[in-house]
Scaffold this active site. Structure first.
Site, PDB file in Angstrom:
ATOM      1  N   ASN A 109     141.070  -0.135  16.278  1.00 44.31           N
ATOM      2  CA  ASN A 109     139.949   0.606  15.619  1.00 44.31           C
ATOM      3  C   ASN A 109     139.334   1.210  16.764  1.00 44.31           C
ATOM      4  O   ASN A 109     138.766   0.652  17.604  1.00 44.31           O
ATOM      5  CB  ASN A 109     138.771  -0.368  14.773  1.00 44.31           C
ATOM      6  CG  ASN A 109     137.803   0.409  14.384  1.00 44.31           C
ATOM      7  OD1 ASN A 109     137.596   1.532  14.637  1.00 44.31           O
ATOM      8  ND2 ASN A 109     136.791  -0.254  14.009  1.00 44.31           N
ATOM      9  N   LYS A 160     137.135   3.497  17.089  1.00 40.60           N
ATOM     10  CA  LYS A 160     135.807   3.695  16.783  1.00 40.60           C
ATOM     11  C   LYS A 160     135.332   5.014  17.262  1.00 40.60           C
ATOM     12  O   LYS A 160     136.307   6.109  17.193  1.00 40.60           O
ATOM     13  CB  LYS A 160     134.763   2.895  17.285  1.00 40.60           C
ATOM     14  CG  LYS A 160     135.181   1.234  16.795  1.00 40.60           C
ATOM     15  CD  LYS A 160     134.130   0.279  17.373  1.00 40.60           C
ATOM     16  CE  LYS A 160     134.776  -1.329  16.781  1.00 40.60           C
ATOM     17  NZ  LYS A 160     133.788  -2.267  17.162  1.00 40.60           N
ATOM     18  N   HIS A 201     133.830  -1.267   7.155  1.00 35.56           N
ATOM     19  CA  HIS A 201     133.432  -1.781   8.530  1.00 35.56           C
ATOM     20  C   HIS A 201     131.915  -2.089   8.559  1.00 35.56           C
ATOM     21  O   HIS A 201     131.098  -1.449   8.555  1.00 35.56           O
ATOM     22  CB  HIS A 201     133.833  -0.735   9.705  1.00 35.56           C
ATOM     23  CG  HIS A 201     133.909  -1.613  10.967  1.00 35.56           C
ATOM     24  ND1 HIS A 201     132.823  -1.770  11.822  1.00 35.56           N
ATOM     25  CD2 HIS A 201     134.749  -2.101  11.597  1.00 35.56           C
ATOM     26  CE1 HIS A 201     133.117  -2.498  13.105  1.00 35.56           C
ATOM     27  NE2 HIS A 201     134.349  -2.592  12.772  1.00 35.56           N
ATOM     28  N   GLU A 219     129.944  -1.852  10.961  1.00 34.37           N
ATOM     29  CA  GLU A 219     129.117  -0.672  11.537  1.00 34.37           C
ATOM     30  C   GLU A 219     128.666   0.161  10.423  1.00 34.37           C
ATOM     31  O   GLU A 219     127.769   0.907  10.677  1.00 34.37           O
ATOM     32  CB  GLU A 219     130.027  -0.269  12.782  1.00 34.37           C
ATOM     33  CG  GLU A 219     130.063  -1.003  14.025  1.00 34.37           C
ATOM     34  CD  GLU A 219     131.056  -1.093  14.960  1.00 34.37           C
ATOM     35  OE1 GLU A 219     131.618   0.023  14.930  1.00 34.37           O
ATOM     36  OE2 GLU A 219     131.173  -2.030  15.772  1.00 34.37           O
ATOM     37  N   GLU A 225     135.746  -9.987   9.677  1.00 34.85           N
ATOM     38  CA  GLU A 225     135.145  -9.876  11.182  1.00 34.85           C
ATOM     39  C   GLU A 225     133.702 -10.535  11.016  1.00 34.85           C
ATOM     40  O   GLU A 225     132.880  -9.777  10.351  1.00 34.85           O
ATOM     41  CB  GLU A 225     135.255  -8.324  11.352  1.00 34.85           C
ATOM     42  CG  GLU A 225     136.453  -7.746  11.180  1.00 34.85           C
ATOM     43  CD  GLU A 225     136.526  -6.434  12.004  1.00 34.85           C
ATOM     44  OE1 GLU A 225     137.247  -6.233  13.131  1.00 34.85           O
ATOM     45  OE2 GLU A 225     135.573  -5.381  11.715  1.00 34.85           O
ATOM     46  N   GLY A 269     132.311  -6.812  18.992  1.00 32.09           N
ATOM     47  CA  GLY A 269     131.913  -6.140  20.479  1.00 32.09           C
ATOM     48  C   GLY A 269     131.084  -6.867  21.442  1.00 32.09           C
ATOM     49  O   GLY A 269     130.240  -6.463  22.156  1.00 32.09           O
ATOM     50  N   SER A 290     136.061  -9.227  18.966  1.00 35.83           N
ATOM     51  CA  SER A 290     136.292  -9.736  20.322  1.00 35.83           C
ATOM     52  C   SER A 290     137.594 -10.097  20.773  1.00 35.83           C
ATOM     53  O   SER A 290     137.755 -11.179  21.363  1.00 35.83           O
ATOM     54  CB  SER A 290     135.314 -10.605  20.816  1.00 35.83           C
ATOM     55  OG  SER A 290     134.150  -9.950  20.823  1.00 35.83           O
TER      56      SER A 290
HETATM   57  P1  PGA Z   1     135.950  -5.681  18.845  1.00 34.29           P
HETATM   58  O1  PGA Z   1     135.688  -4.773  17.490  1.00 34.29           O
HETATM   59  O2  PGA Z   1     137.284  -5.886  19.115  1.00 34.29           O
HETATM   60  O3  PGA Z   1     135.327  -4.532  19.927  1.00 34.29           O
HETATM   61  O4  PGA Z   1     134.958  -6.796  18.982  1.00 34.29           O
HETATM   62  C1  PGA Z   1     136.254  -5.023  16.432  1.00 34.29           C
HETATM   63  C2  PGA Z   1     136.149  -4.380  15.209  1.00 34.29           C
HETATM   64  O5  PGA Z   1     134.993  -3.848  15.037  1.00 34.29           O
HETATM   65  O6  PGA Z   1     136.929  -4.024  14.254  1.00 34.29           O
END
Ligand code: PGA
Length: 254
Positions: A9, A11, A94, A96, A166, A172, A213
């Site tokens: 992803n 982003k 997601h 976010e 997640e 993140g 992460s």
């Molecule tokens: P990250 O993000 O690996 O940077 O923690 C995962 C995600 O949001 O899918």
């Protein structure tokens, strides 16, 4: 047996030129790799170029979001009809999007149905926040998101959905969840709810990724867990070597 699936992803990262370069790196690194499905999810603007850069390689392509209507006066939105011309997967719900753009379980459900109707494979994201986790509400929250996300989805369509568990506090932050606990929640709240809605066969055949992460070092600890079928990778998917190493770990061909 479930084929694991690792999705990157990206982003809101990568210009078209950067996206093409990253895709080429991933493609080079994954030549001849089997036993794992790989999906790249660039921003909308780079989908066409990444598709071209993937060429005949066995790498899937996905978008990071979509609207549920086919077309209309929805300024700034992208429809399943448009995505179906370009890619095979779409990340939905997601955290976010839920956190910054007001997405709800109901909206995710509408999007999932629309994606499935257009032949796209949804990667449906679920996960609890830190407060819910600390309050011991993880199982209830995640189970509720799964139930809501699949509401009214027929069994044939439901069987195509990929779920990404997640925990929001792990995204993140550099603090990944504990693999055994992820395994437990997936079994209890994701496969458990799917079994209740569709029966044990579908619950056992659905692929469930872990996300939050993930990096080349910790992937192995998640990959050995019985309920985890690959990963949704954010930050660590932005560099070809790191992402390739994660995919190789999942495929067992390091
Ligand atoms: P990250 O993000 O690996 O940077 O923690 C995962 C995600 O949001 O899918």
């Amino acid at each position: 047996m479930r084929t694991p699936i690792v999705a990157g992803n990206w982003k809101m990262h990568k210009t078209i030129a950067e996206a093409v370069e990253l895709t080429r790196g991933v493609r080079r690194g994954l030549m001849d790799l089997t036993g794992v499905e790989v999906v790249l999810c660039p921003p909308f603007t780079a989908l066409a170029a990444v598709r071209e850069a993937i060429g005949p390689a066995h790498i899937g392509l996905g978008a990071q979001n979509m609207y549920f209507e086919e077309q209309g006066a929805f300024t700034g939105e992208i429809s399943p009809l448009m995505l179906a011309e370009l890619c095979q997967y779409v990340i939905l719900g997601h955290s976010e999007r839920r956190q910054f753009f007001g997405e709800t379980d109901d909206g995710v459900n509408k999007k999932a149905k629309a994606a499935l109707a257009h032949g796209l494979t949804p990667i449906m994201c679920v996960g609890e926040n830190l407060e819910q986790n600390r309050a011991g509400e993880t199982a209830r929250v995640v189970g509720g998101q799964v139930r809501a996300g699949f509401q009214g989805v027929g069994a044939t369509e439901a069987a195509r959905v990929v779920i990404a568990y997640e925990p929001i506090w792990a995204i993140g932050t550099g603090v990944a969840a504990v693999p055994a606990e992820v395994n437990r929640i997936i079994g209890l709240s994701i496969r458990g709810v799917l079994a209740d809605m569709y029966g044990e066969d579908l619950a056992q055949s659905t692929r469930v990724q872990y996300g939050g992460s993930v990096n080349p070092t910790n992937m192995a600890d998640f990959a050995v867990q019985s309920e985890i079928d690959g990963a949704l990778v954010g930050g660590a998917s932005l560099k070809a070597d790191g992402f390739v190493s994660i995919v190789k770990t999942v495929s067992g061909q390091t």
